[in-house]
Scaffold this active site. Structure first.
Site, mmCIF file in Angstrom:
data_model
loop_
_atom_site.group_PDB
_atom_site.id
_atom_site.type_symbol
_atom_site.label_atom_id
_atom_site.label_comp_id
_atom_site.label_asym_id
_atom_site.label_seq_id
_atom_site.Cartn_x
_atom_site.Cartn_y
_atom_site.Cartn_z
ATOM 1 N N THR A 19 65.819 66.366 16.598
ATOM 2 C CA THR A 19 64.862 65.812 15.548
ATOM 3 C C THR A 19 63.411 66.228 16.053
ATOM 4 O O THR A 19 62.541 66.680 15.253
ATOM 5 C CB THR A 19 64.770 64.236 15.441
ATOM 6 N N VAL A 20 63.016 65.786 17.501
ATOM 7 C CA VAL A 20 61.698 65.918 17.769
ATOM 8 C C VAL A 20 61.249 67.356 18.093
ATOM 9 O O VAL A 20 60.369 67.645 17.809
ATOM 10 C CB VAL A 20 61.657 64.930 19.116
ATOM 11 N N LYS A 112 61.338 58.203 26.880
ATOM 12 C CA LYS A 112 61.038 56.765 27.306
ATOM 13 C C LYS A 112 62.089 56.249 28.521
ATOM 14 O O LYS A 112 61.396 55.635 29.560
ATOM 15 C CB LYS A 112 60.708 55.666 26.427
ATOM 16 N N GLU A 136 53.117 60.444 25.162
ATOM 17 C CA GLU A 136 52.285 59.873 23.850
ATOM 18 C C GLU A 136 53.651 59.571 22.977
ATOM 19 O O GLU A 136 53.740 58.487 22.289
ATOM 20 C CB GLU A 136 51.278 60.516 23.053
ATOM 21 N N VAL A 139 56.296 56.230 23.181
ATOM 22 C CA VAL A 139 56.003 54.972 22.961
ATOM 23 C C VAL A 139 55.252 54.534 21.472
ATOM 24 O O VAL A 139 54.415 55.509 21.179
ATOM 25 C CB VAL A 139 54.887 54.207 23.814
ATOM 26 N N GLY A 194 67.398 60.272 11.309
ATOM 27 C CA GLY A 194 66.914 60.872 12.624
ATOM 28 C C GLY A 194 65.922 59.685 13.482
ATOM 29 O O GLY A 194 65.363 60.070 14.370
ATOM 30 N N GLU A 197 68.532 56.468 18.640
ATOM 31 C CA GLU A 197 68.504 57.385 19.697
ATOM 32 C C GLU A 197 70.079 58.095 19.646
ATOM 33 O O GLU A 197 70.921 57.443 18.856
ATOM 34 C CB GLU A 197 68.595 56.335 20.940
ATOM 35 N N LYS A 212 60.082 51.208 26.344
ATOM 36 C CA LYS A 212 58.703 51.501 25.841
ATOM 37 C C LYS A 212 57.793 50.107 26.440
ATOM 38 O O LYS A 212 56.673 50.500 26.852
ATOM 39 C CB LYS A 212 58.626 51.553 24.134
ATOM 40 N N GLY A 309 61.163 59.194 13.978
ATOM 41 C CA GLY A 309 61.308 60.521 12.944
ATOM 42 C C GLY A 309 60.720 61.618 13.606
ATOM 43 O O GLY A 309 59.871 61.424 14.215
HETATM 44 P P1 NAP Z 1 68.368 65.050 19.294
HETATM 45 O O1 NAP Z 1 68.037 65.173 17.796
HETATM 46 O O2 NAP Z 1 69.780 64.515 19.485
HETATM 47 O O3 NAP Z 1 67.997 66.373 20.084
HETATM 48 C C1 NAP Z 1 68.342 66.296 21.218
HETATM 49 C C2 NAP Z 1 68.095 68.059 21.601
HETATM 50 O O4 NAP Z 1 68.439 68.040 22.927
HETATM 51 C C3 NAP Z 1 69.197 68.896 20.740
HETATM 52 O O5 NAP Z 1 68.540 69.948 20.170
HETATM 53 C C4 NAP Z 1 70.418 69.143 22.009
HETATM 54 O O6 NAP Z 1 70.857 70.550 21.564
HETATM 55 C C5 NAP Z 1 69.322 69.188 23.348
HETATM 56 N N1 NAP Z 1 70.537 69.137 24.124
HETATM 57 C C6 NAP Z 1 71.057 68.211 24.656
HETATM 58 N N2 NAP Z 1 71.699 68.412 25.808
HETATM 59 C C7 NAP Z 1 70.996 69.549 26.302
HETATM 60 C C8 NAP Z 1 71.167 70.256 27.494
HETATM 61 N N3 NAP Z 1 71.767 70.077 28.454
HETATM 62 N N4 NAP Z 1 70.185 71.521 27.436
HETATM 63 C C9 NAP Z 1 69.496 71.787 26.499
HETATM 64 N N5 NAP Z 1 69.252 71.039 25.624
HETATM 65 C C10 NAP Z 1 70.156 69.925 25.343
HETATM 66 O O7 NAP Z 1 67.461 63.900 19.900
HETATM 67 P P2 NAP Z 1 65.797 63.268 19.473
HETATM 68 O O8 NAP Z 1 66.002 62.416 18.386
HETATM 69 O O9 NAP Z 1 65.279 64.673 19.019
HETATM 70 O O10 NAP Z 1 65.188 62.955 20.631
HETATM 71 C C11 NAP Z 1 64.704 63.746 21.837
HETATM 72 C C12 NAP Z 1 63.750 62.808 22.643
HETATM 73 O O11 NAP Z 1 62.834 62.191 21.922
HETATM 74 C C13 NAP Z 1 64.786 61.622 23.363
HETATM 75 O O12 NAP Z 1 64.330 61.168 24.489
HETATM 76 C C14 NAP Z 1 64.321 60.327 22.259
HETATM 77 O O13 NAP Z 1 64.557 59.154 23.147
HETATM 78 C C15 NAP Z 1 62.799 60.706 22.103
HETATM 79 N N6 NAP Z 1 62.453 60.189 20.857
HETATM 80 C C16 NAP Z 1 63.065 60.276 19.678
HETATM 81 C C17 NAP Z 1 62.360 59.778 18.543
HETATM 82 C C18 NAP Z 1 62.776 60.047 17.372
HETATM 83 O O14 NAP Z 1 62.596 59.458 16.349
HETATM 84 N N7 NAP Z 1 64.156 60.846 16.983
HETATM 85 C C19 NAP Z 1 61.091 59.188 18.717
HETATM 86 C C20 NAP Z 1 60.567 59.246 19.968
HETATM 87 C C21 NAP Z 1 61.072 59.587 20.946
HETATM 88 P P3 NAP Z 1 71.848 70.636 20.461
HETATM 89 O O15 NAP Z 1 70.819 70.596 19.193
HETATM 90 O O16 NAP Z 1 72.216 72.175 20.486
HETATM 91 O O17 NAP Z 1 72.952 70.087 20.319
HETATM 92 N N1 HSE Z 2 65.177 55.246 18.517
HETATM 93 C C1 HSE Z 2 63.723 55.047 18.516
HETATM 94 C C2 HSE Z 2 63.421 54.366 17.519
HETATM 95 C C3 HSE Z 2 63.244 56.216 18.342
HETATM 96 O O1 HSE Z 2 64.096 53.527 16.519
HETATM 97 O O2 HSE Z 2 62.178 53.609 17.379
HETATM 98 C C4 HSE Z 2 61.287 56.542 18.471
HETATM 99 O O3 HSE Z 2 61.332 55.886 19.872
#
Ligand code: NAP
Ligand code: HSE
Length: 435
Positions: A19-20, A112, A136, A139, A194, A197, A212, A309
């Site tokens: 997603t990110v 986080k 940034e 949180v 998306g 977590e 956070k 998102g």
């Molecule tokens: P996600 O959609 O599950 O994406 C995780 C990515 O990491 C995927 O592309 C996955 O690869 C890759 N990955 C997993 N294990 C790996 C490894 N061993 N080596 C290389 N790549 C690997 O997660 P996300 O929602 O983007 O979140 C990513 C981070 O941002 C997390 O720390 C989360 O807490 C934070 N975050 C997310 C949001 C949100 O709204 N989603 C908001 C704020 C912060 P594949 O795609 O090939 O499986």
């Molecule tokens: N899973 C987290 C939330 C992503 O719903 O706020 C953003 O940090």
């Protein structure tokens, strides 16, 4: 396209293309011209890594080096900044960030969990290595609250910072209230969007908000990141019944994270809260987050925006990349990492506040007297009591609210009430916040 002013491009390695990560690459491509103009140099992704190379991510990766092992990003000469967008408090995310710092690369992360557990150590390492560790996106999603705390509010002593810090929980609570939809159904939708977590238990059990909050606490008070000192409760037990009673009493239920300086030490707590309908934060709905910071000169400030998102989170990641491209440097947690201090955590038992309590009781004579007796025995002063209708012999909800009381006394009261034969469920307790 604006002409860059001659500085070499900033070369970015992205670890994680979910997603990110994919959202970040999308901004870097779609807004390339404006970013180049704002930074006076180009921001170029040179290498990426994820698990599955064959996955269609809806982004163009042509000409970008693919690393089967994310660890390679920390070693490559064509990477100035590693954007760690994988997640997880340990494992590859931690080893990659450590290695990147050791190899003189800047790090931008949305993680986080990693920083809540290892933030102080990583900030010390980044500072010693003369590189930036920026977070940034970790949180409150798209809200620039880290920059605000670190820079915009840096003139102030902060006495309290609190907010809605989890988009998934706010989405669930908003949808349950507005549509009466089922908890599990709304959670599944938040996952599809998306927001959640990788393990959504982190969201609904309050852990993500606590991660956070631990970071906000360090920023606000110049102390070490101490996730273990956060009191954490989630939203699993919140029922439609509580949501309806909250409305009737003039509140909305929100999962809040609150950190404040008290005479007992720094109090950090995450739990469902009854928020007065008159407070602006009560009207922050859907996936939106909001953060309120109280400063001694600025007074109260409120920041609001989408908390999760692809777009909002990636916006925050790119903001950090822009700072690095411009050569802006700020200490990770607003003071030099070597100046971060350990702090005395205020125990939750000493917290003082008002409480909402819902009991499910068998409707029979003497029940109120038993409840009143327990309140009296523990010196808890009741503010109001509600029971609608009656169904002799069946369980009915009885809701009471209290005046200010100490948490330990409130819990002892509930312990006593729960022993009554008339009480058929574990009492529901929700703290009422005076905001
Ligand atoms: P996600 O959609 O599950 O994406 C995780 C990515 O990491 C995927 O592309 C996955 O690869 C890759 N990955 C997993 N294990 C790996 C490894 N061993 N080596 C290389 N790549 C690997 O997660 P996300 O929602 O983007 O979140 C990513 C981070 O941002 C997390 O720390 C989360 O807490 C934070 N975050 C997310 C949001 C949100 O709204 N989603 C908001 C704020 C912060 P594949 O795609 O090939 O499986
Ligand atoms: N899973 C987290 C939330 C992503 O719903 O706020 C953003 O940090």
């Amino acid at each position: 396209m604006s002409e860059p002013g001659g500085a070499a491009p900033l070369k970015i390695g992205i670890a994680g293309l979910g997603t990110v990560g994919a959202g970040t690459q999308k901004i870097l491509v779609e807004n390339r011209d404006i970013l180049t103009a704002r930074c006076d140099r180009e921001l170029v992704v040179t290498a990426v890594s994820a698990r599955d190379k064959s996955k269609d991510r809806g982004i163009d990766l042509a000409g970008i080096h693919w690393c089967d092992d994310a660890a390679e990003l920390a070693l490559r000469d064509d990477v100035d900044v590693v954007a760690e967008l994988i997640g997880g408090e340990d494992g590859i995310a931690k080893s990659l960030v450590k290695a990147a710092i050791q190899n003189g690369k800047h790090v931008v992360t949305a993680n986080k969990a990693l920083l809540a557990h290892h933030g102080t150590t990583l900030a010390l390492a980044a500072e010693a290595g003369g590189v930036t560790l920026a977070f940034e996106a970790a949180v409150a999603g798209g809200i620039p609250i880290v920059k605000a705390m670190r820079e915009g509010l840096a003139a102030n002593q902060i006495s309290r910072v609190y907010g809605i810090l989890n988009g998934t929980c706010n989405y669930i609570l908003s949808e349950m209230r507005e549509t009466g939809r089922d908890f599990a159904d709304v959670l599944a939708e938040a996952q599809d969007l998306g927001y959640a977590e990788a393990d959504p238990a982190f969201d609904i059990d309050g852990v993500d908000a606590a991660h956070k909050l631990a970071l906000l606490t360090a920023l606000a008070f110049g102390c070490e990141v101490d996730f273990g000192a956060v009191h954490v409760e989630g939203i699993r037990a919140i029922s439609p019944l509580d949501i309806r009673f909250a409305e009737e009493l003039g509140y909305r239920i929100k999962l809040l994270g609150l950190a404040s300086r008290t005479e007992r030490g720094i109090e950090q707590r995450v739990h469902p809260s009854m928020v007065p309908m008159g407070a602006p934060i009560a009207h922050v709905e859907d996936v939106f987050n909001a953060v309120v910071a109280d400063g001694d000169f600025v007074d109260t400030t409120l920041f609001q925006g989408r908390g999760a998102g692809a777009g909002p989170t990636a916006s925050a990641v790119v903001a950090d990349l822009i700072d690095i491209a411009r050569g802006h440097k700020s200490p990770t947690f607003a003071v030099p990492a070597t100046a971060l201090t350990p702090f005395k955590a205020a125990p939750m038992a000493g917290h003082v506040g008002c409480y909402y309590v819902r009991l499910m009781v068998v409707d029979k004579p003497g029940v109120f007297a038993e409840i009143a007796g327990a309140l009296h025995d523990h010196h808890v002063s009741m503010e109001s009591i509600l029971q609608h209708g009656r169904d002799p012999g069946e369980a009915v909800p009885v809701v009471l609210t209290t005046h200010e009381t100490e948490e330990a006394a409130m819990l002892a009261t509930l312990g006593a009430i729960e022993k009554s034969n008339a009480v058929v469920e574990t009492p529901m307790l929700i703290r009422i916040e005076a905001l």
